[in-house]
Write an enzyme that holds these catalytic residues in place. Sequence first.
Site, PDB file in Angstrom:
ATOM      1  N   LYS A  28      77.887  25.585  25.220  1.00 32.13           N
ATOM      2  CA  LYS A  28      77.737  24.132  25.316  1.00 32.13           C
ATOM      3  C   LYS A  28      79.082  23.484  25.071  1.00 32.13           C
ATOM      4  O   LYS A  28      79.939  24.065  24.393  1.00 32.13           O
ATOM      5  CB  LYS A  28      76.750  23.643  24.247  1.00 32.13           C
ATOM      6  CG  LYS A  28      76.135  22.296  24.559  1.00 32.13           C
ATOM      7  CD  LYS A  28      74.914  22.438  25.441  1.00 32.13           C
ATOM      8  CE  LYS A  28      74.370  21.104  25.881  1.00 32.13           C
ATOM      9  NZ  LYS A  28      73.078  21.275  26.586  1.00 32.13           N
ATOM     10  N   ASP A  56      74.689  17.034  30.682  1.00 30.71           N
ATOM     11  CA  ASP A  56      73.797  16.805  29.543  1.00 30.71           C
ATOM     12  C   ASP A  56      73.880  15.293  29.311  1.00 30.71           C
ATOM     13  O   ASP A  56      74.182  14.559  30.266  1.00 30.71           O
ATOM     14  CB  ASP A  56      74.241  17.629  28.311  1.00 30.71           C
ATOM     15  CG  ASP A  56      73.184  17.655  27.205  1.00 30.71           C
ATOM     16  OD1 ASP A  56      72.232  18.439  27.318  1.00 30.71           O
ATOM     17  OD2 ASP A  56      73.283  16.876  26.234  1.00 30.71           O
TER      18      ASP A  56
HETATM   19  P1  NDP Z   1      70.928  11.012  29.994  1.00 32.98           P
HETATM   20  O1  NDP Z   1      72.275  10.641  29.510  1.00 32.98           O
HETATM   21  O2  NDP Z   1      70.626  10.964  31.435  1.00 32.98           O
HETATM   22  O3  NDP Z   1      69.810  10.126  29.253  1.00 32.98           O
HETATM   23  C1  NDP Z   1      69.703  10.131  27.888  1.00 32.98           C
HETATM   24  C2  NDP Z   1      68.629   9.146  27.482  1.00 32.98           C
HETATM   25  O4  NDP Z   1      68.373   9.269  26.100  1.00 32.98           O
HETATM   26  C3  NDP Z   1      69.052   7.704  27.704  1.00 32.98           C
HETATM   27  O5  NDP Z   1      67.933   6.910  27.945  1.00 32.98           O
HETATM   28  C4  NDP Z   1      69.708   7.367  26.372  1.00 32.98           C
HETATM   29  O6  NDP Z   1      69.741   5.997  26.070  1.00 32.98           O
HETATM   30  C5  NDP Z   1      68.790   8.097  25.410  1.00 32.98           C
HETATM   31  N1  NDP Z   1      69.534   8.465  24.209  1.00 32.98           N
HETATM   32  C6  NDP Z   1      70.675   9.201  24.160  1.00 32.98           C
HETATM   33  N2  NDP Z   1      71.113   9.282  22.906  1.00 32.98           N
HETATM   34  C7  NDP Z   1      70.239   8.595  22.163  1.00 32.98           C
HETATM   35  C8  NDP Z   1      70.152   8.319  20.788  1.00 32.98           C
HETATM   36  N3  NDP Z   1      71.083   8.761  19.918  1.00 32.98           N
HETATM   37  N4  NDP Z   1      69.089   7.600  20.349  1.00 32.98           N
HETATM   38  C9  NDP Z   1      68.165   7.133  21.216  1.00 32.98           C
HETATM   39  N5  NDP Z   1      68.207   7.355  22.552  1.00 32.98           N
HETATM   40  C10 NDP Z   1      69.222   8.085  22.997  1.00 32.98           C
HETATM   41  O7  NDP Z   1      70.665  12.479  29.411  1.00 32.98           O
HETATM   42  P2  NDP Z   1      69.558  13.553  29.831  1.00 32.98           P
HETATM   43  O8  NDP Z   1      68.325  12.884  30.301  1.00 32.98           O
HETATM   44  O9  NDP Z   1      70.223  14.543  30.682  1.00 32.98           O
HETATM   45  O10 NDP Z   1      69.288  14.267  28.433  1.00 32.98           O
HETATM   46  C11 NDP Z   1      68.229  13.884  27.559  1.00 32.98           C
HETATM   47  C12 NDP Z   1      67.889  15.055  26.653  1.00 32.98           C
HETATM   48  O11 NDP Z   1      67.482  16.170  27.442  1.00 32.98           O
HETATM   49  C13 NDP Z   1      69.034  15.574  25.780  1.00 32.98           C
HETATM   50  O12 NDP Z   1      68.497  16.050  24.564  1.00 32.98           O
HETATM   51  C14 NDP Z   1      69.561  16.755  26.582  1.00 32.98           C
HETATM   52  O13 NDP Z   1      70.219  17.689  25.764  1.00 32.98           O
HETATM   53  C15 NDP Z   1      68.249  17.320  27.112  1.00 32.98           C
HETATM   54  N6  NDP Z   1      68.344  18.182  28.279  1.00 32.98           N
HETATM   55  C16 NDP Z   1      68.960  17.780  29.426  1.00 32.98           C
HETATM   56  C17 NDP Z   1      68.999  18.615  30.518  1.00 32.98           C
HETATM   57  C18 NDP Z   1      69.582  18.189  31.816  1.00 32.98           C
HETATM   58  O14 NDP Z   1      69.510  18.974  32.769  1.00 32.98           O
HETATM   59  N7  NDP Z   1      70.141  17.006  31.937  1.00 32.98           N
HETATM   60  C19 NDP Z   1      68.439  19.970  30.459  1.00 32.98           C
HETATM   61  C20 NDP Z   1      67.739  20.279  29.237  1.00 32.98           C
HETATM   62  C21 NDP Z   1      67.727  19.407  28.187  1.00 32.98           C
HETATM   63  P3  NDP Z   1      71.143   5.182  26.214  1.00 32.98           P
HETATM   64  O15 NDP Z   1      71.362   5.031  27.681  1.00 32.98           O
HETATM   65  O16 NDP Z   1      70.885   3.911  25.510  1.00 32.98           O
HETATM   66  O17 NDP Z   1      72.202   6.014  25.547  1.00 32.98           O
HETATM   67  O1  2IT Z   2      70.332  21.617  27.649  1.00 36.22           O
HETATM   68  C1  2IT Z   2      70.388  22.103  28.794  1.00 36.22           C
HETATM   69  O2  2IT Z   2      69.742  23.108  29.109  1.00 36.22           O
HETATM   70  C2  2IT Z   2      71.240  21.434  29.786  1.00 36.22           C
HETATM   71  N1  2IT Z   2      71.839  20.408  29.490  1.00 36.22           N
HETATM   72  C3  2IT Z   2      71.407  22.031  31.159  1.00 36.22           C
HETATM   73  C4  2IT Z   2      72.399  23.160  31.141  1.00 36.22           C
HETATM   74  C5  2IT Z   2      72.773  23.717  32.480  1.00 36.22           C
HETATM   75  O3  2IT Z   2      73.673  24.565  32.495  1.00 36.22           O
HETATM   76  O4  2IT Z   2      72.195  23.360  33.515  1.00 36.22           O
END
Ligand code: NDP
Ligand code: 2IT
Length: 448
Positions: free
Chosen positions: A129, A169
């Site tokens: 990561k 992420d």
């Molecule tokens: P994005 O940046 O697209 O969206 C994040 C969302 O979560 C936004 O709505 C953001 O609000 C909110 N958020 C972020 N930080 C905080 C916080 N400290 N408190 C409250 N709300 C928060 O990210 P993703 O959707 O990609 O990621 C969301 C989660 O999913 C994370 O935990 C990530 O690790 C996990 N994840 C993502 C993957 C991927 O493929 N993208 C894969 C697997 C897991 P704001 O805009 O106000 O910051």
């Molecule tokens: O938390 C996760 O699994 C991710 N942010 C996606 C990682 C990836 O390599 O696609």
Amino acid sequence: MPITNSYVQSVYDVTKQRNPEQAEFLQAVTEVLESLQPVIEKHPEYQEAGILERIVEPERQVIFRVPWVDDQGKVQVNRGMRIQFNSALGPYKGGIRFHPTVYPGIIKFLGFEQIFKNSLTGLMMGGGKGGADFEPKGKSDGEVMRFCQSFMTELYRHIGADADVPAGDINVGGREIGYLFGQYKRLTKQFEGILTGKGLDWGGSLVRTEATGYGSVYYCDEMLKARKESFDGKTIVVSGSGNVAIYTHQKVTELGGKVVAMSDSNGYIYDKDGINLDTVQLLKEVQRKRIKEYCNEHPSAKYTEGCKGIWNIPCDVAFPSATQNELDKESAQTLVKNGCIAVSEGANMPCTPDAAEFFVKNNVSFGPGKAANAGGVATSGLEMAQNSQRMAWSFEETDKKLQSIMVNIHQLGQEAAEEYGTPGNLINGSNIAGFVKVANAMIAQGVV
Ligand code: NDP
Ligand code: 2IT
């Protein structure tokens, strides 16, 4: 389940001593170690090979300066890092997070979880990561581009299509992956699959954008089927409004559920008749605005400042899909009281340990992040496969592969939970199933 095994306890003690300030990392390690106790007791070879001591220590951690110039001409400096945790099953693989809260404790918890998650996908991927304490909110495209270019100017020497393949992420999506890829190519002259989540015209995979949200819904659907339920007619709450949340909404709606609430880091919106996804996508994916503005288009929706209240909204299924520790025990109690039957962790570690335990004890089907949200990295693995073949698969073919991976991950968790004495507990089952493959590969590869 407390730690009772003395070997496991000694590994935890050393980890805590080495990483005293890293609360999130210690939280993730504790949960995994607790689950692994029956495996360690049944298989003394893991202790003999020092597997636990090795698995909690990253193979390599790189921390670097990221200097860049803002639109006012002022020099800014951020801290960037890449933590290459475990390569027993393949090249390091895992996302990059840009958020002001990023420090090694966050990136290490994510990298550690990624080892087991990637193992569960059945694809050849190790765990890693990266990230930076950069705040993209309020920054211009030009500033984000210069930041990404500076970040890659150091990162490029540590990654490679067969060495370490980062992805998105929090706050790292298609725009950032583009800028990072461009700079890598400029520095190396190589057009290679060194990142996933790329644009569809230049090596990206169909379904990668949707994959984490879709996968979390496919996984939850398996949990519902196991209790003879479905999404049809169910009321759903999804926290967040980013990549994972948006495509969770899309798939769950397709399967007959109604999403009544979503959020961002400022607050949440609620509409009992359902949240309109087109408006959320326009606001979040195109305009990069706040979720509050949703109510300008849809006066029937109500906005409430603050994130925690979203869990007071009655629902059948909850998808915490924003960030770590966003759902505590009090919220879990409220959800259960309101009749929630399933929770699928779209985010990484969104439920506090006592919240997760409360769900399990109260017969809520609980999908832990490293299983439920593995669809994103699984489809990244499929993107790597397509890049190696220099081919691009259709949406249907890729989506089918994603679905079967999620069904399999659910089954692996069920079987391991059963085999090791906690039937139905997908936290234990997923930790164990993910661990065993990595541990066996580490033994086969010797002390490295
Ligand atoms: P994005 O940046 O697209 O969206 C994040 C969302 O979560 C936004 O709505 C953001 O609000 C909110 N958020 C972020 N930080 C905080 C916080 N400290 N408190 C409250 N709300 C928060 O990210 P993703 O959707 O990609 O990621 C969301 C989660 O999913 C994370 O935990 C990530 O690790 C996990 N994840 C993502 C993957 C991927 O493929 N993208 C894969 C697997 C897991 P704001 O805009 O106000 O910051
Ligand atoms: O938390 C996760 O699994 C991710 N942010 C996606 C990682 C990836 O390599 O696609």
